[in-house]
Each structure stands twice: as structure tokens, then as C-alpha cells.
Design an enzyme around this catalytic site. Structure first.
Site, mmCIF file in Angstrom:
data_model
loop_
_atom_site.group_PDB
_atom_site.id
_atom_site.type_symbol
_atom_site.label_atom_id
_atom_site.label_comp_id
_atom_site.label_asym_id
_atom_site.label_seq_id
_atom_site.Cartn_x
_atom_site.Cartn_y
_atom_site.Cartn_z
ATOM 1 N N CYS A 82 39.932 34.819 35.907
ATOM 2 C CA CYS A 82 40.948 35.778 35.474
ATOM 3 C C CYS A 82 42.335 35.326 35.905
ATOM 4 C CB CYS A 82 40.636 37.162 36.048
ATOM 5 S SG CYS A 82 41.867 38.412 35.656
ATOM 6 N N CYS B 62 44.583 38.070 37.292
ATOM 7 C CA CYS B 62 44.175 38.490 38.640
ATOM 8 C C CYS B 62 44.643 37.489 39.691
ATOM 9 C CB CYS B 62 42.654 38.607 38.726
ATOM 10 S SG CYS B 62 41.891 39.683 37.501
ATOM 11 N N ASP B 63 44.476 36.193 39.422
ATOM 12 C CA ASP B 63 44.636 35.175 40.457
ATOM 13 C C ASP B 63 45.724 34.143 40.180
ATOM 14 O OD1 ASP B 63 42.460 36.332 41.805
ATOM 15 O OD2 ASP B 63 41.032 35.173 40.619
#
Length: 317
Positions: free
Chosen positions: A142, A145-146
């Protein structure tokens, strides 16, 4: 533990953000929810090293701690949390009908008027050494997300569809260099996404290529790539590898019971969590192939609990 003699109002299958969110809302509505944790208690977030984009955590929080907080909050409202997996279901077609949820032992089952499905999805893996070991240590599924952790660094994305190009587009805005590794000699993604990445100077597409090795001892340091067209190998030193070859919704036990789309995601009525079976609601990634974020999963978990509460009221429960 058997539940044969008591019919429940709310059984929740799955324990990620969607499951716990629905549990909290259902418990506060006096539905006395039971939640079955499943094979991965806490869901995919338990493998996420750091969450920095969830509302209300200005300093960030580890995925494991975040899910532990969700569990504690659900327990505060007397949600019954059971560390078991659901292996099968038998769903009623009647309004106000009783659904049966089978647990790990065939003779063990629960009966309930309402069910909230929050079983999530799982990413497709490359199935190479160190891939799972380095999840959260450089390997991610993701970008939103990261990606932030790799700001101004070199990263790679593997995949050739829309999801992969969306990851690339996002990462190209914050990373120094983005390599797109495509196993075929063409992109499957939509033309508009291909057009967008063609306009960015920090994206390099490596066609007819596959990752043969992940380099690093304690975290990702690079990858080895093999080009099967010209039979050459190369090494990329990167800080992040984003795998975008697809997700698999955890809907195997619902295939004969619910309407699923061609990819296996549960179909819900637009703007709701209502499935084709009365009293059965789906929330989180199991019905969302597009966003797959903790905050959207929690939102649909809330929706499912509210939808179930209304359903029970209409059934005079």
C-alpha cells in the site's frame, strides 16, 4: 463452547478495523455483538509497522498497537470476543430469518438474526524468499499507507494493472525514483493512467522483468531482476518494494451463499452495506476493491452496524 440454545442479534466475522468498528457501534446499540477473530486477529494492519494517516493519531501508531486499542475499546462496551475462525455459513433467505455460523468444530455453531461480514482481503504474493519476512521492513502492499517513509528515496512497484500504476503515480510525487517492474511486455492499465506516468520524469518502466531475489539481512536493501526477453540480470538498490499484483477477498465460505462480483468481492447495495441476503451486511475490504484503507473500512463497519440496527427494528427485534 456451544451457542445452540441462544439466538444472537449480531455476529461479526472478522476483526480488522471494519469488524471492531461495527462491534463498537453494535454494542452501544445494545445488540450484544459477538466477534470471531478469524485466522488473522486484527487483520492486515497487524503486519503494518507504522500508521501515520489515520485520523486522531498525530504522532502515528504501530499497526499492532492500533488494533489492540480497537480490541480494548470493543471490550469496554462488552463485545464478546472469541478467538475462533468461521469455516462455513448457512444463510436464510427470509426477512427476520435465522442464519447459522459454523465454527472450527463441525458440531459447534452460532445462530443469529444478523451477521456483519468483515473478513477483509489478502494481497497476492510474489512467493519469493524474504518477501513475507520484510513486510513492514521495506516490503509493502500500500503506497498511500507506507510511501511517506520512502520520501526522496528510490522505490520499486511490481505490477502492470491500474492498481500498480496508481501506486506509481502516488510514489512519483514524493520519491526520488520509481521503478515499475512489469512481467509482460505491455501494461494492462487504463490508457489515462499510462498517459499520466508517461509525463513523469522520475518513473522508469522495466518490461518483461521479474524479481528473482530480495536483498537485505534485517530489512530491504535492494532487489535482483531478471529480464526474460534479453536474458539479462540486474540489481536495483531501493528502500521500498510495493507489490501491486492484486488482492484476494476472503469470501471463500460465502461463494454459495452471497452474490459476489467477478473478482470475488461481496456485492452490496449502493451507498450501504446490505447484501442480497436479509440481515447480512458486508463491511471493509471484503466489499471494497478500490480504497482498501483502515479509515474507510472503519467507516463501513459503522455503516454495517447502523444498517443492522435498522433491519432488526423493522423485524421487530
Amino acid at each position: 463452547m456451544l451457542f445452540k440454545k441462544q439466538i444472537q442479534k449480531c455476529v461479526i466475522i472478522g476483526s480488522g478495523p471494519a469488524g471492531y468498528s461495527s462491534a463498537i457501534y453494535a454494542a452501544r446499540a445494545d445488540l450484544n455483538p459477538i466477534i470471531f477473530l478469524g485466522f488473522q486477529p486484527g487483520g492486515q494492519l497487524t503486519t503494518t509497522t507504522r500508521i501515520d494517516n489515520y485520523l486522531g493519531f498525530p504522532s502515528g501508531i504501530s499497526g499492532k498497537n492500533f488494533m489492540e486499542n480497537c480490541k480494548i475499546q470493543a471490550e469496554r462496551f462488552n463485545t464478546k470476543i472469541i478467538n475462533k475462525s468461521v469455516i462455513n455459513v448457512s444463510l436464510s433467505n427470509k426477512k427476520g430469518g435465522i442464519h447459522r455460523i459454523f465454527l472450527e468444530k463441525k458440531e459447534e455453531y452460532v445462530e443469529s438474526i444478523g451477521i456483519i461480514i468483515a473478513t477483509g482481503s489478502r494481497p497476492k504474493f510474489l512467493e519469493i524468499e524474504k518477501e513475507k519476512k520484510f513486510m513492514g521492513l521495506g516490503v509493502s502492499f500500500c503506497a498511500t499507507c507506507d510511501g511517506f517513509f520512502h520520501k526522496e528515496k528510490d522505490v520499486a512497484v511490481i505490477g502492470g494493472g491500474d492498481s500498480a500504476l496508481e501506486e506509481v503515480n502516488y510514489l512519483a510525487k514524493i520519491c526520488k525514483k520509481v521503478y515499475l517492474i512489469v512481467r509482460k511486455d505491455y501494461l494492462k492499465a487504463s490508457k489515462i493512467l499510462q498517459y499520466h506516468i508517461s509525463k513523469k520524469n522520475n518513473i522508469s518502466i522495466l518490461f518483461s522483468s521479474k524479481i528473482t531475489e530480495i536483498i537485505g539481512d534485517n530489512f530491504l536493501e535492494g532487489i535482483k531482476i531478471f529480464n526474460h526477453k534479453n536474458k539479462t540480470s540486474s540489481t536495483l538498490l531501493i528502500s521500498g518494494l510495493f507489490i501491486a499484483i492484486g488482492h484476494i477477498p476472503n469470501t471463500e465460505i460465502f461463494k454459495k451463499e452471497l452474490d459476489l462480483d467477478e473478482r470475488g468481492y461481496i456485492i452490496v447495495k449502493k451507498g450501504s452495506t446490505i447484501t442480497n441476503k436479509p440481515g447480512v451486511f458486508a463491511s471493509g475490504d471484503v466489499q471494497d476493491p478500490n480504497y482498501r484503507q483502515a479509515i474507510t473500512s472503519a467507516g463501513t463497519g459503522c455503516m454495517a452496524a447502523l444498517d443492522l440496527e435498522r433491519y432488526l427494528s423493522l423485524c421487530n427485534y
